[in-house]
Design an enzyme around this catalytic site. Sequence first.
Site, mmCIF file in Angstrom:
data_model
loop_
_atom_site.group_PDB
_atom_site.id
_atom_site.type_symbol
_atom_site.label_atom_id
_atom_site.label_comp_id
_atom_site.label_asym_id
_atom_site.label_seq_id
_atom_site.Cartn_x
_atom_site.Cartn_y
_atom_site.Cartn_z
ATOM 1 N N VAL A 1 3.736 -0.842 -7.170
ATOM 2 C CA VAL A 1 2.296 -1.106 -7.169
ATOM 3 C C VAL A 1 1.771 -1.264 -8.596
ATOM 4 O O VAL A 1 1.199 -2.298 -8.960
ATOM 5 C CB VAL A 1 1.535 0.028 -6.429
ATOM 6 C CG1 VAL A 1 0.029 -0.135 -6.584
ATOM 7 C CG2 VAL A 1 1.909 0.032 -4.954
ATOM 8 N N ASP B 1 4.971 5.476 -17.502
ATOM 9 C CA ASP B 1 5.782 6.126 -16.463
ATOM 10 C C ASP B 1 6.549 7.255 -17.135
ATOM 11 O O ASP B 1 6.902 7.167 -18.312
ATOM 12 C CB ASP B 1 6.759 5.123 -15.822
ATOM 13 C CG ASP B 1 7.194 5.559 -14.433
ATOM 14 O OD1 ASP B 1 6.803 4.905 -13.453
ATOM 15 O OD2 ASP B 1 7.916 6.577 -14.330
ATOM 16 N N ALA C 1 -5.717 -0.277 7.995
ATOM 17 C CA ALA C 1 -5.209 -1.659 7.915
ATOM 18 C C ALA C 1 -3.697 -1.652 8.101
ATOM 19 O O ALA C 1 -3.151 -2.443 8.883
ATOM 20 C CB ALA C 1 -5.583 -2.286 6.571
ATOM 21 N N ASN C 2 -2.999 -0.741 7.411
ATOM 22 C CA ASN C 2 -1.546 -0.680 7.566
ATOM 23 C C ASN C 2 -1.159 -0.251 8.975
ATOM 24 O O ASN C 2 -0.190 -0.746 9.542
ATOM 25 C CB ASN C 2 -0.932 0.255 6.522
ATOM 26 C CG ASN C 2 -0.714 -0.463 5.201
ATOM 27 O OD1 ASN C 2 -0.780 -1.696 5.137
ATOM 28 N ND2 ASN C 2 -0.477 0.279 4.146
ATOM 29 N N VAL D 1 14.068 -6.237 13.999
ATOM 30 C CA VAL D 1 14.876 -5.038 14.215
ATOM 31 C C VAL D 1 14.037 -3.785 13.923
ATOM 32 O O VAL D 1 14.520 -2.661 13.985
ATOM 33 C CB VAL D 1 16.148 -5.181 13.358
ATOM 34 C CG1 VAL D 1 15.825 -5.154 11.882
ATOM 35 C CG2 VAL D 1 17.202 -4.194 13.704
ATOM 36 N N CYS E 1 5.262 1.685 3.153
ATOM 37 C CA CYS E 1 3.879 1.957 3.579
ATOM 38 C C CYS E 1 3.685 2.226 5.057
ATOM 39 O O CYS E 1 3.000 3.182 5.426
ATOM 40 C CB CYS E 1 2.984 0.789 3.191
ATOM 41 S SG CYS E 1 2.611 0.784 1.441
ATOM 42 N N ARG F 1 16.841 -10.663 12.998
ATOM 43 C CA ARG F 1 15.611 -11.289 12.492
ATOM 44 C C ARG F 1 15.277 -12.573 13.230
ATOM 45 O O ARG F 1 14.338 -13.265 12.849
ATOM 46 C CB ARG F 1 15.746 -11.575 10.994
ATOM 47 C CG ARG F 1 15.830 -10.315 10.163
ATOM 48 C CD ARG F 1 14.534 -9.557 10.193
ATOM 49 N NE ARG F 1 14.596 -8.365 9.366
ATOM 50 C CZ ARG F 1 13.534 -7.689 8.965
ATOM 51 N NH1 ARG F 1 12.335 -8.076 9.299
ATOM 52 N NH2 ARG F 1 13.665 -6.604 8.238
HETATM 53 C C1 UDX Z 1 2.617 -3.692 3.739
HETATM 54 C C2 UDX Z 1 1.260 -4.388 3.933
HETATM 55 O O1 UDX Z 1 1.471 -5.717 4.423
HETATM 56 C C3 UDX Z 1 0.476 -4.409 2.634
HETATM 57 O O2 UDX Z 1 -0.799 -4.970 2.838
HETATM 58 C C4 UDX Z 1 0.344 -2.973 2.140
HETATM 59 O O3 UDX Z 1 -0.330 -2.934 0.914
HETATM 60 C C5 UDX Z 1 1.702 -2.329 1.990
HETATM 61 O O4 UDX Z 1 2.421 -2.391 3.231
HETATM 62 P P1 UDX Z 1 4.997 -4.392 2.764
HETATM 63 O O5 UDX Z 1 5.476 -3.095 3.322
HETATM 64 O O6 UDX Z 1 5.358 -4.746 1.362
HETATM 65 O O7 UDX Z 1 3.391 -4.474 2.849
HETATM 66 O O8 UDX Z 1 5.571 -5.588 3.668
HETATM 67 P P2 UDX Z 1 5.128 -6.355 5.005
HETATM 68 O O9 UDX Z 1 5.242 -7.802 4.749
HETATM 69 O O10 UDX Z 1 3.847 -5.883 5.554
HETATM 70 O O11 UDX Z 1 6.321 -5.974 6.005
HETATM 71 C C6 UDX Z 1 6.546 -4.652 6.466
HETATM 72 C C7 UDX Z 1 7.693 -4.627 7.463
HETATM 73 O O12 UDX Z 1 7.324 -5.252 8.692
HETATM 74 C C8 UDX Z 1 8.951 -5.355 6.993
HETATM 75 O O13 UDX Z 1 10.096 -4.598 7.319
HETATM 76 C C9 UDX Z 1 8.910 -6.666 7.751
HETATM 77 O O14 UDX Z 1 10.176 -7.232 7.918
HETATM 78 C C10 UDX Z 1 8.295 -6.218 9.068
HETATM 79 N N1 UDX Z 1 7.621 -7.301 9.820
HETATM 80 C C11 UDX Z 1 6.547 -7.950 9.298
HETATM 81 C C12 UDX Z 1 8.080 -7.638 11.103
HETATM 82 O O15 UDX Z 1 9.036 -7.044 11.593
HETATM 83 N N2 UDX Z 1 7.429 -8.622 11.795
HETATM 84 C C13 UDX Z 1 6.343 -9.290 11.306
HETATM 85 O O16 UDX Z 1 5.800 -10.158 12.000
HETATM 86 C C14 UDX Z 1 5.895 -8.946 10.011
HETATM 87 P P1 ADP Z 2 4.873 2.650 -5.410
HETATM 88 O O1 ADP Z 2 5.618 1.799 -4.431
HETATM 89 O O2 ADP Z 2 3.755 3.443 -4.787
HETATM 90 O O3 ADP Z 2 4.435 1.909 -6.627
HETATM 91 P P2 ADP Z 2 7.130 3.741 -6.916
HETATM 92 O O4 ADP Z 2 8.046 4.865 -6.555
HETATM 93 O O5 ADP Z 2 7.667 2.357 -7.016
HETATM 94 O O6 ADP Z 2 5.901 3.807 -5.875
HETATM 95 O O7 ADP Z 2 6.432 4.050 -8.316
HETATM 96 C C1 ADP Z 2 5.821 5.228 -8.673
HETATM 97 C C2 ADP Z 2 6.151 5.521 -10.132
HETATM 98 O O8 ADP Z 2 5.313 6.590 -10.575
HETATM 99 C C3 ADP Z 2 7.600 5.976 -10.386
HETATM 100 O O9 ADP Z 2 8.208 5.110 -11.310
HETATM 101 C C4 ADP Z 2 7.444 7.413 -10.961
HETATM 102 O O10 ADP Z 2 8.390 7.680 -11.993
HETATM 103 C C5 ADP Z 2 6.036 7.360 -11.531
HETATM 104 N N1 ADP Z 2 5.383 8.671 -11.675
HETATM 105 C C6 ADP Z 2 5.255 9.630 -10.737
HETATM 106 N N2 ADP Z 2 4.567 10.690 -11.233
HETATM 107 C C7 ADP Z 2 4.236 10.391 -12.516
HETATM 108 C C8 ADP Z 2 3.526 11.066 -13.566
HETATM 109 N N3 ADP Z 2 2.982 12.271 -13.372
HETATM 110 N N4 ADP Z 2 3.402 10.444 -14.764
HETATM 111 C C9 ADP Z 2 3.946 9.222 -14.951
HETATM 112 N N5 ADP Z 2 4.609 8.521 -14.020
HETATM 113 C C10 ADP Z 2 4.768 9.093 -12.814
#
Ligand code: UDX
Ligand code: ADP
Length: 474
Positions: A13, A34, A221-222, A268, A274, A441
């Site tokens: 993110v 980080d 939303a999720n 699958v 998320c 898929r």
């Molecule tokens: C999701 C939300 O879309 C996003 O808005 C939020 O901020 C974070 O979570 P993400 O998890 O990155 O994003 O991927 P997404 O494209 O939503 O897919 C999630 C899962 O659902 C994947 O495993 C994907 O393969 C599956 N999926 C998606 C299906 O199985 N069928 C579909 O029609 C769509």
């Molecule tokens: P997301 O998908 O939510 O972005 P990630 O696991 O990819 O989650 O990223 C979160 C990041 O935040 C990791 O790289 C982790 O090392 C970092 N992190 C967690 N706690 C702290 C902190 N207190 N200070 C700095 N970085 C941190």
Amino acid sequence: MVLKICCIGAGYVGGPTCSVIALKCPDIKVVVTDKSESRIQAWNSDRLPVYEPGLDEVVKQCRGRNLFFTTDVDTAIKEADLIFISVNTPTKTFGFGKGRAADLRYIEAAGRRIAEVAKSSKIVVEKSTVPVRAAESINNILKANTKPGVSFQVLSNPEFLAEGSAINDLLHPDRILIGGEQTEEGREAVQKLCCIYKHWIPEEKILTMNTWSSELTKLAANAFLAQRISAINSISAICEATGADITEVAHGIGTDSRIGPKFLTASVGFGGSCFQKDVLNIVYLSECLNLPAVAAFWHQVIEMNNFQRTRFARRITEKLFNTVAGKNIAVFGFAFKKDTGDTRESPAIYICKHLLEEGANLHVYDPKVPEQQIRIDLTYSEGIEDCFKVDQQVTVCTDPYSAAVNTHAIVLCTEWDEFLGLDYKKIYDSMFKPAFLFDGRKMLSIENLQKIGFHVETIGVKTSRIQNRNVADA
Ligand code: UDX
Ligand code: ADP
């Protein structure tokens, strides 16, 4: 005016989000921090820690100009006018709320660090997906530790990017959500954050609301998206048991403009960091609010997803004459979806573990997931070692052709585009016969594969129907 931004957490993110802010706001200095030295090193190298189409170009353009990556969190906090918290918030694996509630220790640590080192007033923005009322907790930590002359405003600004399309989602979002306190200071802070987004996003797409609404909107939303996948997957099970075809049914449903065509691809099962986490957050919240019927309603979305994964794994064993012990199986794709190297909650992990438990040998190929990650994912579950032997049963391959050699079956778990263009005749010739292909898929042409000689099993279609179709073709 916000001139300096700090981001705590350089993950999926924080990294892409801040890179796009730096790209679109050349007048703002963006420092992404980080605690992980190796992650920051990677952000400063040619091999970014996150695979995301288009990200390399954005980082190349901004890094060293107004985008910086560092482990020096304290200096970045001190300098910043606005701080994004984008640390990880996994589901708790211990204690009260285990398996449901979010583990907020990283959020809390970030809040405490800000309170400790900040010498001037800041706007603190929660970007990580958090349970409802997390902003209030951050606020309490900050207020309890505030020094004289220093004040904080906490905003909720959830991120809606999907992995694999993050850059496009950030550049062209459907909407931006900003939640803040309904006070003069709160509204002022909201406006400052709006000004950042207005650099590239039309004003009408920026929605402001109270903090709890913003936090709940993200979870809801999720949860809605996840339940759509569980809903279509439940129908796929009915298709497999009858003669209906899920692709036809999904098309038929999706053309109703009230339903719409997106997110109706049976699979699958859903994965990613998320969906499961956020649905569980809602389940936990509902339980805490003494709303068991609401909790049960949303929990069923998770149950359906578990069912879909297990059903697919069982189908593989069943079709391979009720035993996979000692058999070689090629696994195509390990990431939770295409265009990402992320494996968090990937359905492939569950399918592979099931097959390993049944004694199969797996040849795993994924274009973006490193071998070490595959081994970690298959070896541990919540810190407990599983009964099978990953060392002996799993081979990680660098291309799909070598993965398929001398296997009884291919199991396609991730919809990578490259799987569409493979020479399946060559693959078929290198396999044991009968050669099976399980398409988790629903992406390959059943007819073409059957003409080659494959026995094909796909989501949402009854096997006998596939075979009949083939007979009719011939
Ligand atoms: C999701 C939300 O879309 C996003 O808005 C939020 O901020 C974070 O979570 P993400 O998890 O990155 O994003 O991927 P997404 O494209 O939503 O897919 C999630 C899962 O659902 C994947 O495993 C994907 O393969 C599956 N999926 C998606 C299906 O199985 N069928 C579909 O029609 C769509
Ligand atoms: P997301 O998908 O939510 O972005 P990630 O696991 O990819 O989650 O990223 C979160 C990041 O935040 C990791 O790289 C982790 O090392 C970092 N992190 C967690 N706690 C702290 C902190 N207190 N200070 C700095 N970085 C941190």
